[in-house]
Design a protein around this motif. Structure first.
Motif, mmCIF file in Angstrom:
data_model
loop_
_atom_site.group_PDB
_atom_site.id
_atom_site.type_symbol
_atom_site.label_atom_id
_atom_site.label_comp_id
_atom_site.label_asym_id
_atom_site.label_seq_id
_atom_site.Cartn_x
_atom_site.Cartn_y
_atom_site.Cartn_z
ATOM 1 N N MET A 122 -0.352 24.011 -66.093
ATOM 2 C CA MET A 122 -0.180 22.924 -67.038
ATOM 3 C C MET A 122 -0.767 21.658 -66.431
ATOM 4 N N SER A 123 -1.112 20.712 -67.269
ATOM 5 C CA SER A 123 -1.678 19.457 -66.772
ATOM 6 C C SER A 123 -0.665 18.732 -65.896
ATOM 7 N N MET A 124 -1.166 18.110 -64.821
ATOM 8 C CA MET A 124 -0.327 17.336 -63.919
ATOM 9 C C MET A 124 -1.062 16.060 -63.534
ATOM 10 N N ASP A 125 -0.338 14.959 -63.462
ATOM 11 C CA ASP A 125 -0.917 13.699 -63.005
ATOM 12 C C ASP A 125 -0.805 13.538 -61.496
ATOM 13 N N ARG A 126 0.152 14.236 -60.903
ATOM 14 C CA ARG A 126 0.339 14.158 -59.459
ATOM 15 C C ARG A 126 1.015 15.425 -58.957
ATOM 16 N N VAL A 127 0.512 15.960 -57.862
ATOM 17 C CA VAL A 127 1.097 17.132 -57.219
ATOM 18 C C VAL A 127 2.141 16.665 -56.216
ATOM 19 N N GLY A 128 3.331 17.225 -56.279
ATOM 20 C CA GLY A 128 4.403 16.822 -55.380
ATOM 21 C C GLY A 128 4.253 17.402 -53.988
ATOM 22 N N GLY A 129 4.814 16.714 -53.012
ATOM 23 C CA GLY A 129 4.749 17.166 -51.629
ATOM 24 C C GLY A 129 5.719 18.284 -51.307
ATOM 25 N N GLN A 130 6.792 18.408 -52.075
ATOM 26 C CA GLN A 130 7.735 19.508 -51.887
ATOM 27 C C GLN A 130 7.232 20.712 -52.671
ATOM 28 N N GLN A 131 6.869 21.758 -51.966
ATOM 29 C CA GLN A 131 6.216 22.906 -52.596
ATOM 30 C C GLN A 131 6.893 24.202 -52.179
ATOM 31 N N GLY A 132 6.978 25.141 -53.125
ATOM 32 C CA GLY A 132 7.572 26.441 -52.830
ATOM 33 C C GLY A 132 6.788 27.158 -51.749
ATOM 34 N N ARG A 133 7.483 27.968 -50.969
ATOM 35 C CA ARG A 133 6.822 28.706 -49.913
ATOM 36 C C ARG A 133 6.987 30.208 -50.131
ATOM 37 N N LEU A 134 8.167 30.733 -49.926
ATOM 38 C CA LEU A 134 8.340 32.168 -50.148
ATOM 39 C C LEU A 134 8.030 32.524 -51.594
ATOM 40 N N TRP A 135 8.469 31.658 -52.531
ATOM 41 C CA TRP A 135 8.152 31.842 -53.947
ATOM 42 C C TRP A 135 7.345 30.647 -54.417
ATOM 43 N N VAL A 136 6.192 30.938 -54.981
ATOM 44 C CA VAL A 136 5.247 29.905 -55.385
ATOM 45 C C VAL A 136 5.795 29.129 -56.580
ATOM 46 N N ASP A 137 5.719 27.801 -56.509
ATOM 47 C CA ASP A 137 6.084 26.968 -57.660
ATOM 48 C C ASP A 137 4.849 26.247 -58.173
ATOM 49 N N ASN A 138 5.030 25.388 -59.182
ATOM 50 C CA ASN A 138 3.872 24.749 -59.803
ATOM 51 C C ASN A 138 3.153 23.792 -58.852
ATOM 52 N N ASN A 139 3.883 23.122 -57.957
ATOM 53 C CA ASN A 139 3.224 22.241 -56.994
ATOM 54 C C ASN A 139 2.356 23.027 -56.016
ATOM 55 N N TYR A 140 2.865 24.171 -55.575
ATOM 56 C CA TYR A 140 2.093 24.998 -54.637
ATOM 57 C C TYR A 140 0.835 25.530 -55.323
ATOM 58 N N HIS A 141 0.999 26.101 -56.519
ATOM 59 C CA HIS A 141 -0.167 26.682 -57.181
ATOM 60 C C HIS A 141 -1.166 25.601 -57.592
ATOM 61 N N ALA A 142 -0.673 24.397 -57.871
ATOM 62 C CA ALA A 142 -1.586 23.297 -58.196
ATOM 63 C C ALA A 142 -2.557 23.043 -57.047
ATOM 64 N N MET A 143 -2.091 23.258 -55.815
ATOM 65 C CA MET A 143 -2.973 23.033 -54.671
ATOM 66 C C MET A 143 -4.176 23.975 -54.698
ATOM 67 N N HIS A 144 -4.016 25.159 -55.303
ATOM 68 C CA HIS A 144 -5.156 26.074 -55.427
ATOM 69 C C HIS A 144 -6.206 25.500 -56.379
ATOM 70 N N HIS A 145 -5.773 24.797 -57.399
ATOM 71 C CA HIS A 145 -6.734 24.219 -58.331
ATOM 72 C C HIS A 145 -7.360 22.945 -57.767
ATOM 73 N N VAL A 146 -6.673 22.273 -56.871
ATOM 74 C CA VAL A 146 -7.255 21.114 -56.186
ATOM 75 C C VAL A 146 -8.175 21.582 -55.054
ATOM 76 N N TYR A 147 -7.739 22.627 -54.328
ATOM 77 C CA TYR A 147 -8.515 23.205 -53.223
ATOM 78 C C TYR A 147 -8.722 24.692 -53.521
ATOM 79 N N PRO A 148 -9.727 25.046 -54.325
ATOM 80 C CA PRO A 148 -9.824 26.418 -54.847
ATOM 81 C C PRO A 148 -10.027 27.515 -53.821
ATOM 82 N N HIS A 149 -10.399 27.168 -52.594
ATOM 83 C CA HIS A 149 -10.646 28.213 -51.597
ATOM 84 C C HIS A 149 -9.445 28.441 -50.683
ATOM 85 N N ASN A 150 -8.308 27.943 -51.090
ATOM 86 C CA ASN A 150 -7.054 28.207 -50.380
ATOM 87 C C ASN A 150 -5.933 28.327 -51.413
ATOM 88 N N PHE A 151 -4.727 28.662 -50.949
ATOM 89 C CA PHE A 151 -3.538 28.756 -51.806
ATOM 90 C C PHE A 151 -3.724 29.817 -52.904
#
Length: 374
Positions: A122-151
């Protein structure tokens, strides 16, 4: 009866996690094929990139790619995961496997009804610093769209944990303090070898307690601030606490309007755990490190930044002989950081591991209360 339910749930969970990791591995391969010399593989990769046009680098949904995203991403993800789930019929009874198939199909139907939109897309204006680790949340997966070659992990973080793809280094901009010291110089060398773009900053030149105006331009360019300066004898309070705190908060403030959160890596010490041990020569050093650790716990919990606290055993430097070389300490730290460790114990003694519990749960008081009397 209860045991049967537990076994059923464990089998279903394992089937879900492994089949998810199977697609995540395919996901990683599709990105690798982007640079393949084989035209057909590059074509497969280009099909996947439709997904990144649907939810772009700016974390905004482009409805024009909704249908293509369904055909080239959502359905292949579903079919790959189904194939991985069905393989468990070779080792598990059918009920937990069927349960996972039903769950995946329900998830597919819900995603199709929303034309590709779900909790992680979903669209996001800002990715939060608290991100899921064992279970991926929207902030974690957003990092893949910001940095497509990781996450790459989509539900469970198994693939990124194994592959070390939970932190982008190549192409990111780093500012490293203490680059003339053993740890800082080793960090600069390693980051550059991994494709990072590195600037350095020197205490007393680029910044000092209460005066960091000269750092603003460098920090505005940076994605990551690495704090590795410090002192063990002279003016420990300012070197290990005040400047660490001021630079972290300045960088966080400068990055508050960015899409991705600013990231800070700060060098701690096992002295946070064992204190000065009654040794006069460690009193000022211990107090300064413990004071910053107390403030650092707030950064660790903050959604405004990604904060990583690196706690090494002693390493060989100008301060003396250590249990490992600075190069080894940096290599171990980066191994963990690339697997998204936020508390990074680089230890041979095990004290840094034990310090995790003190750092997270058992610190008391206020940082300024720890300053030793002059």
């Amino acid at each position: 009866m209860i045991w049967d339910i537990i076994v059923f749930l464990l089998q279903a969970a394992l089937a879900f996690v492994v089949s998810t990791a199977l697609f995540d591995a395919l996901h990683w391969i599709l990105h690798r094929w982007e640079r393949s010399t084989i035209p057909l593989l590059r074509t497969f990769s280009s099909w996947h990139w439709v997904h990144h046009k649907f939810l772009g680098l700016d974390m905004q949904i482009n409805p024009a790619y909704a249908r293509a995203n369904i055909w080239f991403h959502i359905l292949p993800e579903y079919l790959t995961s189904i194939a991985g789930t069905l393989a468990f019929l070779l080792v598990f009874p059918w009920p937990p496997v069927v349960a996972v198939l039903v769950i995946r199909t329900i998830m597919l139907v819900m995603t199709l009804r929303e034309e590709g939109l779900d909790y992680n897309h979903m669209s996001m204006d800002r990715v939060g610093g608290q991100q899921g680790r064992l279970w991926v949340d929207n902030n974690y997966h957003a990092m893949h769209h910001v940095y497509p070659h990781n996450f790459f992990s989509s539900f469970a973080n198994v693939f990124d944990l194994v592959a070390g793809t939970s932190c982008q280094i190549e192409g990111r901009r780093f500012v490293v303090t203490g680059a003339s010291g053993a740890f800082g110089s080793a960090m600069v060398e390693k980051l550059r070898a991994l494709g990072g773009i590195v600037e350095t900053a020197k205490s007393g030149v680029d910044f000092s307690p209460g005066d960091h105006a000269a750092m603003c331009e460098k920090l505005e360019r940076a994605d990551v601030l690495v704090l590795s300066h410090g002192a063990k004898t002279d003016d420990c309070w300012n070197a290990n606490n005040v400047t660490f705190r001021e630079l972290t908060e300045l960088f966080t403030d400068l990055g508050k309007t960015r899409l991705a959160p600013p990231e800070v890596w700060a060098l701690g010490s096992e002295v946070e755990f064992h204190g000065d041990m009654g040794m006069d020569e460690l009193k000022a050093y211990s107090a300064s490190k413990r004071a910053f650790a107390l403030r650092a716990r707030e950064y660790y919990r903050s959604d405004a930044l990604i904060y990583r606290h690196i706690v090494p055993s002693s390493f060989t430097s100008a301060m003396g002989k250590g249990a490992m070389s600075a190069e080894t300490a940096v290599s171990i730290a980066l191994f963990m950081i690339r697997r998204d460790f936020r508390y990074v114990p680089v230890t041979l003694t095990g004290l840094a591991v034990l310090n995790y519990f003190r750092f997270r749960f058992f610190q008391r008081g206020r940082p300024d209360d720890l300053q030793p009397a002059e």
